[in-house]
Design a protein around this motif. Structure first.
Motif, PDB file in Angstrom:
ATOM      1  N   CYS A  34     -47.090  12.711 -91.081  1.00 15.44           N
ATOM      2  CA  CYS A  34     -48.248  12.126 -91.766  1.00 15.44           C
ATOM      3  C   CYS A  34     -47.898  10.866 -92.553  1.00 15.44           C
ATOM      4  O   CYS A  34     -48.771  10.024 -92.766  1.00 15.44           O
ATOM      5  CB  CYS A  34     -48.857  13.152 -92.718  1.00 15.44           C
ATOM      6  N   ALA A  64     -50.235   8.076 -91.789  1.00 18.46           N
ATOM      7  CA  ALA A  64     -50.797   8.243 -90.452  1.00 18.46           C
ATOM      8  C   ALA A  64     -51.921   9.269 -90.543  1.00 18.46           C
ATOM      9  O   ALA A  64     -52.082   9.945 -91.556  1.00 18.46           O
ATOM     10  CB  ALA A  64     -49.711   8.728 -89.495  1.00 18.46           C
ATOM     11  N   GLU A  65     -52.696   9.389 -89.490  1.00 19.69           N
ATOM     12  CA  GLU A  65     -53.716  10.438 -89.461  1.00 19.69           C
ATOM     13  C   GLU A  65     -53.003  11.771 -89.349  1.00 19.69           C
ATOM     14  O   GLU A  65     -51.954  11.844 -88.748  1.00 19.69           O
ATOM     15  CB  GLU A  65     -54.652  10.238 -88.269  1.00 19.69           C
ATOM     16  N   PRO A  66     -53.455  12.858 -89.921  1.00 24.83           N
ATOM     17  CA  PRO A  66     -54.691  13.031 -90.655  1.00 24.83           C
ATOM     18  C   PRO A  66     -54.582  12.705 -92.144  1.00 24.83           C
ATOM     19  O   PRO A  66     -55.566  12.771 -92.868  1.00 24.83           O
ATOM     20  CB  PRO A  66     -55.004  14.509 -90.461  1.00 24.83           C
ATOM     21  N   ARG A  68     -54.242   9.886 -93.710  1.00 19.86           N
ATOM     22  CA  ARG A  68     -55.011   8.714 -94.130  1.00 19.86           C
ATOM     23  C   ARG A  68     -56.437   9.100 -94.505  1.00 19.86           C
ATOM     24  O   ARG A  68     -56.950   8.735 -95.549  1.00 19.86           O
ATOM     25  CB  ARG A  68     -55.015   7.657 -93.034  1.00 19.86           C
ATOM     26  N   SER A  69     -57.114   9.865 -93.651  1.00 20.02           N
ATOM     27  CA  SER A  69     -58.498  10.239 -93.947  1.00 20.02           C
ATOM     28  C   SER A  69     -58.574  11.161 -95.160  1.00 20.02           C
ATOM     29  O   SER A  69     -59.497  11.081 -95.952  1.00 20.02           O
ATOM     30  CB  SER A  69     -59.158  10.885 -92.737  1.00 20.02           C
ATOM     31  N   TRP A  70     -57.582  12.028 -95.314  1.00 16.37           N
ATOM     32  CA  TRP A  70     -57.569  12.914 -96.476  1.00 16.37           C
ATOM     33  C   TRP A  70     -57.366  12.119 -97.762  1.00 16.37           C
ATOM     34  O   TRP A  70     -58.033  12.354 -98.763  1.00 16.37           O
ATOM     35  CB  TRP A  70     -56.461  13.968 -96.318  1.00 16.37           C
TER      36      TRP A  70
END
Length: 87
Positions: A34, A64-66, A68-70
């Motif tokens: 991540c 990195a995703e996931p 980044r969205s978190w």
């Protein structure tokens, strides 16, 4: 006891304590998927059952995703207190 210096902006120092080196490595591997991270450093934990303490630094600016969205949607609790079991 003196508080350690905080890491550079955007970085987080992660310290894991696990019952086995393999368990600590598995968690570190998830973090590395991540976030960009430093080389991990591991130390034995002084218990009769063994154990490992693992330190690494992750760069939240290069997530990195996931993750980044978190990170975009998460908020701080505003509770900066140190937990009683922290070193």
């Amino acid at each position: 006891m003196e508080s350690p210096e905080p890491p550079a902006a955007g970085n987080v120092d992660v310290r894991l304590v696990a019952s086995s080196p393999e368990a600590a490595r598995q968690v570190a591997e998830v973090l590395r998927r991540c976030f960009a991270s430093s080389e991990q450093r591991s130390y034995p934990v002084g218990t009769a059952a063994g154990g490992t303490r693992l330190h690494l630094t992750v760069d939240t600016a290069r997530a990195a995703e996931p993750a980044r969205s978190w990170l975009v949607t998460s908020r701080s609790s505003g509770d900066g207190r140190t937990q009683t079991d922290e070193i």
